[in-house]
Motif scaffolding. Structure first.
Motif, PDB file in Angstrom:
ATOM      1  N   MET A 142      -9.444  -8.309  -5.371  1.00  0.00           N
ATOM      2  CA  MET A 142      -8.481  -8.714  -4.363  1.00  0.00           C
ATOM      3  C   MET A 142      -7.434  -7.614  -4.147  1.00  0.00           C
ATOM      4  O   MET A 142      -7.038  -7.313  -3.001  1.00  0.00           O
ATOM      5  CB  MET A 142      -7.780 -10.006  -4.795  1.00  0.00           C
ATOM      6  CG  MET A 142      -6.745 -10.511  -3.769  1.00  0.00           C
ATOM      7  SD  MET A 142      -5.824 -11.930  -4.387  1.00  0.00           S
ATOM      8  CE  MET A 142      -4.796 -11.142  -5.605  1.00  0.00           C
ATOM      9  N   GLU A 148      -8.746  -4.758  -2.093  1.00  0.00           N
ATOM     10  CA  GLU A 148      -8.784  -5.096  -0.671  1.00  0.00           C
ATOM     11  C   GLU A 148      -7.378  -5.124  -0.075  1.00  0.00           C
ATOM     12  O   GLU A 148      -7.134  -4.624   1.026  1.00  0.00           O
ATOM     13  CB  GLU A 148      -9.458  -6.462  -0.496  1.00  0.00           C
ATOM     14  CG  GLU A 148      -9.534  -6.914   0.960  1.00  0.00           C
ATOM     15  CD  GLU A 148     -10.203  -8.278   1.098  1.00  0.00           C
ATOM     16  OE1 GLU A 148     -10.110  -8.867   2.180  1.00  0.00           O
ATOM     17  OE2 GLU A 148     -10.780  -8.762   0.094  1.00  0.00           O
ATOM     18  N   ARG A 149      -6.454  -5.714  -0.822  1.00  0.00           N
ATOM     19  CA  ARG A 149      -5.089  -5.852  -0.324  1.00  0.00           C
ATOM     20  C   ARG A 149      -4.381  -4.496  -0.197  1.00  0.00           C
ATOM     21  O   ARG A 149      -3.694  -4.217   0.777  1.00  0.00           O
ATOM     22  CB  ARG A 149      -4.275  -6.737  -1.271  1.00  0.00           C
ATOM     23  CG  ARG A 149      -4.537  -8.224  -1.113  1.00  0.00           C
ATOM     24  CD  ARG A 149      -3.866  -8.741   0.141  1.00  0.00           C
ATOM     25  NE  ARG A 149      -3.810 -10.207   0.169  1.00  0.00           N
ATOM     26  CZ  ARG A 149      -3.385 -10.897   1.193  1.00  0.00           C
ATOM     27  NH1 ARG A 149      -3.000 -10.255   2.289  1.00  0.00           N
ATOM     28  NH2 ARG A 149      -3.358 -12.206   1.160  1.00  0.00           N
ATOM     29  N   LEU A 163       0.038  -5.083   5.536  1.00  0.00           N
ATOM     30  CA  LEU A 163      -0.647  -6.129   4.781  1.00  0.00           C
ATOM     31  C   LEU A 163      -0.825  -7.405   5.588  1.00  0.00           C
ATOM     32  O   LEU A 163      -1.722  -8.208   5.298  1.00  0.00           O
ATOM     33  CB  LEU A 163       0.130  -6.452   3.499  1.00  0.00           C
ATOM     34  CG  LEU A 163       0.232  -5.352   2.432  1.00  0.00           C
ATOM     35  CD1 LEU A 163       0.920  -5.896   1.193  1.00  0.00           C
ATOM     36  CD2 LEU A 163      -1.147  -4.821   2.072  1.00  0.00           C
ATOM     37  N   VAL A 202       1.305  -9.957   5.595  1.00  0.00           N
ATOM     38  CA  VAL A 202       1.668 -11.087   4.727  1.00  0.00           C
ATOM     39  C   VAL A 202       3.158 -11.368   4.869  1.00  0.00           C
ATOM     40  O   VAL A 202       3.938 -10.529   5.341  1.00  0.00           O
ATOM     41  CB  VAL A 202       1.335 -10.793   3.249  1.00  0.00           C
ATOM     42  CG1 VAL A 202      -0.161 -10.645   3.056  1.00  0.00           C
ATOM     43  CG2 VAL A 202       2.084  -9.555   2.773  1.00  0.00           C
ATOM     44  N   LEU A 260       0.558 -11.244  -5.277  1.00  0.00           N
ATOM     45  CA  LEU A 260       0.536  -9.781  -5.224  1.00  0.00           C
ATOM     46  C   LEU A 260       0.908  -9.160  -6.570  1.00  0.00           C
ATOM     47  O   LEU A 260       0.325  -8.158  -6.993  1.00  0.00           O
ATOM     48  CB  LEU A 260       1.483  -9.279  -4.138  1.00  0.00           C
ATOM     49  CG  LEU A 260       1.079  -9.592  -2.690  1.00  0.00           C
ATOM     50  CD1 LEU A 260       2.179  -9.132  -1.737  1.00  0.00           C
ATOM     51  CD2 LEU A 260      -0.248  -8.913  -2.338  1.00  0.00           C
TER      52      LEU A 260
END
Length: 538
Positions: A454, A457-458, A512, A514, A525
């Motif tokens: 994750m 990817e983030r 991002l 987000v 995160l």
């Protein structure tokens, strides 16, 4: 310090000078520091004491009362003696002068006309030069003996040699005021009140300290030090004034003792330097497991049950390492310490000082692991308490989980996260990473892999942006998350202005996609960052 002088009895014994003692015979053991010819009615303003005053009596008062007052003024001025030249202004020394000199105990010497004053001055000068040379010769003979004594038997032998050479009592006191060596044995030659004054003086910055010149004699204390590091004081007590040679020998002895005390510390400093270099390699993940474990074991560090990393934040990092060093030495642990980003980093055993203890059976092993974990935290807490006691409340510490020696990067990351939490809480003391919510997820292999994927990817957009544009978005995000979204603390950690950090965070929100105002998003995160090893290189 005693001023070098020529004994009057030596001067009188010079047949070529033909001096005759007329008064003050009991004072012939005095020493003249100079011979001064002066024929003033009142020579006192030009005297400093200890002189052999030479006069022809040219300005001597004619009245007996004035002559007696003249001698009294000279005695009060502290002259060693008076040399009265006859044959010029006076055929004989006046009786009132002789009587007055006898009454005040001032040696009075008659200087006959064939003896010039310059001959007496020259004799005094030459004898002073001889005495100075004799002092140098004496010191040159004693110093090698003192050096050999230091090599043979350390501080005790140096103290003994100094005491014998100066005919004095010598003590060597450590920084706490305890007597480590003395000659003659014990401290009977030093007044107890003076010893109490020495101990109350503590770590005085003065290199040489004269403590007493009263009925118990002279006591002088010389610091035993090399650079900024002190090892105590060397004390010399005598029933007389000390000469320049005495002070020279005292300084030489103090230097020898300091060098003897420094040798193990210098070796220790060199070992700390080597250990620090090795720790940096461990923290960088530059060593394979076997190499790291073998080196730690050879150095006396119990790495069999893993390692922990302790990070100290607040005071000078090197001072923090020096503070915890003695505690480690007490339990037989070598110091592996380094400085990273202005913080002290210390390597600790995975289970504290109980490393190597085994219990039988699986249940016993599990119980041993639990006890070991507690012992490891207990050791870290004791070290932190020592540091807080010295540096005060503005000291924070973070402790990692237990890792293999080749996982230093991960251990440092955990300890850094823990110390960031301690700083954010604003309370001094230790925060263990295992006490933080979410550490189980981060340390479990199966969930760590999920979080790592994750994170890749983030954070790939941030990593690419930093690489292509020379920015520090990923580091800014880490600081923002580790400081719980507190702008002031995060910007201070990054050493940038708040506005700069806000600008970076807006860019991160865009990349991002987000909502960083959400606590759930920040927690997700932060977990991903904690699990993603080497994220900055992807």
């Amino acid at each position: 310090m005693e001023t070098l002088g020529v004994p009057l009895h030596w001067l009188i014994g010079r047949p070529e000078l033909r001096l005759t003692v007329l008064a003050g015979r009991d004072g012939l053991d005095r020493e003249a520091v100079w011979a001064h010819s002066i024929d003033l009615a009142d020579p006192v303003p030009w005297l400093s004491g200890g002189e052999l005053l030479l006069t022809t009596g040219l300005r001597l008062p004619e009245a007996e009362a004035g002559q007696r007052a003249y001698i009294q003024r000279l005695a009060d001025a502290g002259v060693a003696a008076v040399g009265f030249g006859t044959g010029l202004s006076h055929r004989h020394v006046p009786a009132a002068v002789v009587d007055a000199a006898d009454k005040v105990g001032l040696p009075l010497l008659e200087v006959p006309l064939p003896t010039p004053f310059v001959a007496i001055t020259k004799a005094v000068m030459e004898r002073l030069a001889e005495l100075q040379y004799e002092g140098v010769v004496r010191a040159s003979r004693v110093q090698p003996r003192m050096t050999r004594a230091a090599l043979r038997d350390g501080a005790r032998a140096v103290v003994r040699e100094l005491a014998v050479s100066t005919h004095a009592t010598v003590l060597y006191l450590d920084d706490a005021g305890a007597v480590r060596a003395a000659h003659p044995s014990g401290s009977a030659g030093v007044d107890p009140g003076v010893l109490a004054e020495l101990r109350s003086a503590g770590g005085s910055d003065r290199a040489t300290q004269a403590l007493s010149a009263g009925p118990h004699g002279v006591v002088v204390a010389q610091q035993v030090r090399v650079g900024p590091r002190t090892h105590g004081r060397l004390v010399l007590a005598a029933d007389r004034e000390l000469t320049a040679v005495d002070h020279l020998l005292l300084g030489h002895a103090a230097s020898l003792i300091a060098l003897q005390a420094e040798k193990p510390l210098r070796l220790q400093d060199e070992q700390h330097r080597v250990n620090s270099l090795f720790l940096r390699m461990v923290l960088d993940g530059a060593l394979p497991l076997r190499t790291a474990r073998d080196h730690l074991t050879e150095a006396g560090f119990p790495a069999r049950n893993g390692i922990r990393v302790l990070v100290l934040s607040g005071p000078s990092p090197w001072q923090a390492l020096d503070t915890v060093g003695p505690r480690l030495a007490e339990i037989g642990l070598p110091r592996f310490g380094a400085v990273r980003e202005g913080r002290a980093v210390l390597l600790l055993p995975g289970d504290g000082p109980r490393v190597g203890m085994r219990a039988g059976g699986d249940d016993g092993a599990a119980e041993s692991d639990r006890r070991g974990g507690a012992a490891g935290i207990g050791l870290a807490r004791g070290l932190v308490d020592d540091a807080v006691a010295r540096f005060g409340p503005r000291l924070w510490a973070g402790l990692s989980l237990v890792h293999e020696p080749d996982a230093g990067q991960q251990a440092l990351h955990e300890a850094s996260n823990a110390v960031a939490v301690a700083e954010a809480r604003g309370r001094s003391g230790l925060v263990a990473f295992e006490s933080l919510a979410g550490h189980v997820l981060v340390s479990a292999p199966e969930t760590r892999e999920v979080l790592r994927r994750m994170a890749a990817e983030r954070f790939a957009p941030l990593s690419a942006h930093d690489r292509d544009n020379g920015t520090e978005l990923l580091a800014s995000l880490r600081a923002f998350l580790e400081h719980h979204g507190q702008w002031g603390a995060a910007s201070a950690a990054l050493e940038v202005h708040r506005h700069t950090l806000r600008s970076r965070m807006e860019r991160i929100r865009t990349l991002l996609g987000v909502d960083l105002d959400s606590a759930h998003v920040r927690a997700e995160l932060l977990l991903a960052l904690a699990a993603w090893e080497g994220v900055a290189d992807q």
